[in-house]
Design an enzyme around this catalytic site. Sequence first.
Site, PDB file in Angstrom:
ATOM      1  N   CYS A 109       0.835  -1.201   0.000  1.00 39.87           N
ATOM      2  CA  CYS A 109       0.000   0.000   0.000  1.00 39.87           C
ATOM      3  C   CYS A 109       0.871   1.254   0.000  1.00 39.87           C
ATOM      4  O   CYS A 109       1.609   1.492  -0.933  1.00 39.87           O
ATOM      5  CB  CYS A 109      -0.966  -0.062   1.187  1.00 39.87           C
ATOM      6  N   ALA A 110       0.798   2.063   1.040  1.00 41.92           N
ATOM      7  CA  ALA A 110       1.631   3.269   1.143  1.00 41.92           C
ATOM      8  C   ALA A 110       2.994   2.965   1.757  1.00 41.92           C
ATOM      9  O   ALA A 110       3.929   3.761   1.624  1.00 41.92           O
ATOM     10  CB  ALA A 110       0.911   4.333   1.966  1.00 41.92           C
TER      11      ALA A 110
END
Length: 181
Positions: free
Chosen positions: A103-104
């Site tokens: 994800c991030a």
Amino acid sequence: MKKVALFLANGFEEIEALGIVDILRRAGIPVQTVSITNGKNVTGAHNITVLADITFAELDFADVDVLVLPGGMPGAKNLNEHEGLKKKVKEYAEKGKNVAAICAAPMVLGGLGLLDGKKATCYPGFEPELIGAKVTGEKVAVHGNIITGKGPGFVFDFALELVETIAGTGTRKEVQEGLLI
């Protein structure tokens, strides 16, 4: 069997963190959840509080083979601000040990220069944080000892790739079948 440490910061993506732990444990892979806060209670991005197995200060890295960073905001940002964790991530990657982020969270790897010239993926919009990477946009990108995942919708793909990396194709297939995937 390789042992895994999955790091939790306030604001972590619950589906990613808990889904990864669940799938690894189904595969018989030892995994510990590690709080980078001062206590074991960590609250996710959607206000779900979990009790981590141990804190960062308690973790014996000599007993850990694989580091996993779940995403979520501000969880990934909080991971990226933890100097002790970043030092260990860089050390592991440089020694050829597996480091995974979804994800991030691949922003942590990018900021450390660990993605230079390597395939990587992340949550849409975080591509500029993958400094030097060959951004693929794929569900999961594997380049040597670095594994990155796109986001929460692909947690099964990401976790199953970890299972295969750690325990082999047969174990991945067995877990995948048990999950009806």
